[in-house]
Write a protein that holds these residues in place. Structure first.
Motif, short mmCIF file in Angstrom:
data_model
loop_
_atom_site.label_atom_id
_atom_site.label_comp_id
_atom_site.label_asym_id
_atom_site.label_seq_id
_atom_site.Cartn_x
_atom_site.Cartn_y
_atom_site.Cartn_z
N UNK A 60 0.84 -1.19 0.00
CA UNK A 60 0.00 0.00 0.00
C UNK A 60 0.88 1.25 0.00
N UNK A 61 0.36 2.34 -0.54
CA UNK A 61 1.11 3.59 -0.67
C UNK A 61 1.62 4.12 0.65
N UNK A 62 0.89 3.91 1.73
CA UNK A 62 1.30 4.45 3.02
C UNK A 62 2.52 3.72 3.61
N UNK A 63 2.99 2.68 2.96
CA UNK A 63 4.17 1.92 3.41
C UNK A 63 5.44 2.31 2.64
N UNK A 64 5.33 3.12 1.60
CA UNK A 64 6.47 3.41 0.73
C UNK A 64 7.63 4.02 1.51
N UNK A 65 7.38 5.04 2.30
CA UNK A 65 8.47 5.70 3.03
C UNK A 65 9.19 4.71 3.95
N UNK A 66 8.44 3.88 4.62
CA UNK A 66 9.02 2.87 5.51
C UNK A 66 9.89 1.87 4.74
N UNK A 67 9.47 1.51 3.54
CA UNK A 67 10.17 0.49 2.76
C UNK A 67 11.43 0.99 2.06
N UNK A 68 11.40 2.25 1.59
CA UNK A 68 12.57 2.74 0.85
C UNK A 68 13.36 3.82 1.58
N UNK A 69 12.84 4.27 2.73
CA UNK A 69 13.61 5.17 3.56
C UNK A 69 13.48 6.65 3.27
N UNK A 70 12.58 7.02 2.37
CA UNK A 70 12.33 8.44 2.12
C UNK A 70 10.91 8.66 1.63
N UNK A 71 10.43 9.86 1.85
CA UNK A 71 9.08 10.22 1.42
C UNK A 71 9.09 10.40 -0.09
N UNK A 72 8.13 9.80 -0.74
CA UNK A 72 8.08 9.84 -2.20
C UNK A 72 6.63 9.90 -2.65
N UNK A 73 6.46 10.19 -3.92
CA UNK A 73 5.10 10.16 -4.46
C UNK A 73 4.57 8.74 -4.43
N UNK A 74 3.30 8.58 -4.48
CA UNK A 74 2.71 7.25 -4.34
C UNK A 74 2.57 6.52 -5.68
N UNK A 75 2.64 7.22 -6.78
CA UNK A 75 2.45 6.59 -8.08
C UNK A 75 3.76 5.99 -8.59
N UNK A 76 3.72 4.75 -8.99
CA UNK A 76 4.89 4.08 -9.57
C UNK A 76 5.06 4.57 -11.00
N UNK A 77 3.96 4.83 -11.65
CA UNK A 77 3.97 5.15 -13.07
C UNK A 77 2.80 6.09 -13.31
N UNK A 78 3.09 7.34 -13.65
CA UNK A 78 1.96 8.25 -13.84
C UNK A 78 2.11 9.21 -15.01
N UNK A 79 3.22 9.16 -15.70
CA UNK A 79 3.40 10.05 -16.84
C UNK A 79 3.37 9.22 -18.12
N UNK A 80 2.19 9.08 -18.66
CA UNK A 80 2.02 8.28 -19.87
C UNK A 80 2.67 8.96 -21.06
N UNK A 81 3.36 8.18 -21.83
CA UNK A 81 3.70 8.61 -23.18
C UNK A 81 2.55 8.17 -24.08
#
Length: 85
Positions: A60-81
């Motif tokens: 879940x998005x609320x776990x990202x900071x805990x897993x990678x050690x920094x606050x980041x955006x929640x979208x893995x992929x959001x800029x479509x070509x």
């Protein structure tokens, strides 16, 4: 299936929708999103490196900071070509 539906509706792909990562890439690199049936769904820019996505995939998005050690955006992929299907 949920990730495919989200992309078709123009929504972002969240970490919870990622099942696996193939290859090595950096944040901002062009990547392909492939369905579980091996069908190419979209091409766009990654919000994370392949190593980071491998750590956060399926979570879940609320776990990202805990897993990678920094606050980041929640979208893995959001800029479509473009969508490919």
């Amino acid at each position: 299936e949920g990730a495919e539906n989200a992309l078709r509706k123009g929504k972002s792909l969240l970490a919870a929708g990622v099942k696996s990562v193939e290859g090595s890439f950096k944040k901002g690199d062009q990547i392909k999103i492939i369905s579980k049936n091996h069908k190419e769904l979209a091409i766009g820019l990654s919000s994370f490196s392949s190593e980071e996505i491998d750590k956060i995939k399926g979570h879940q998005s609320n776990k990202i900071e805990e897993l990678i050690g920094f606050k980041a955006k929640t979208e893995v992929f959001d800029q479509f070509l473009y969508l490919t299907t």
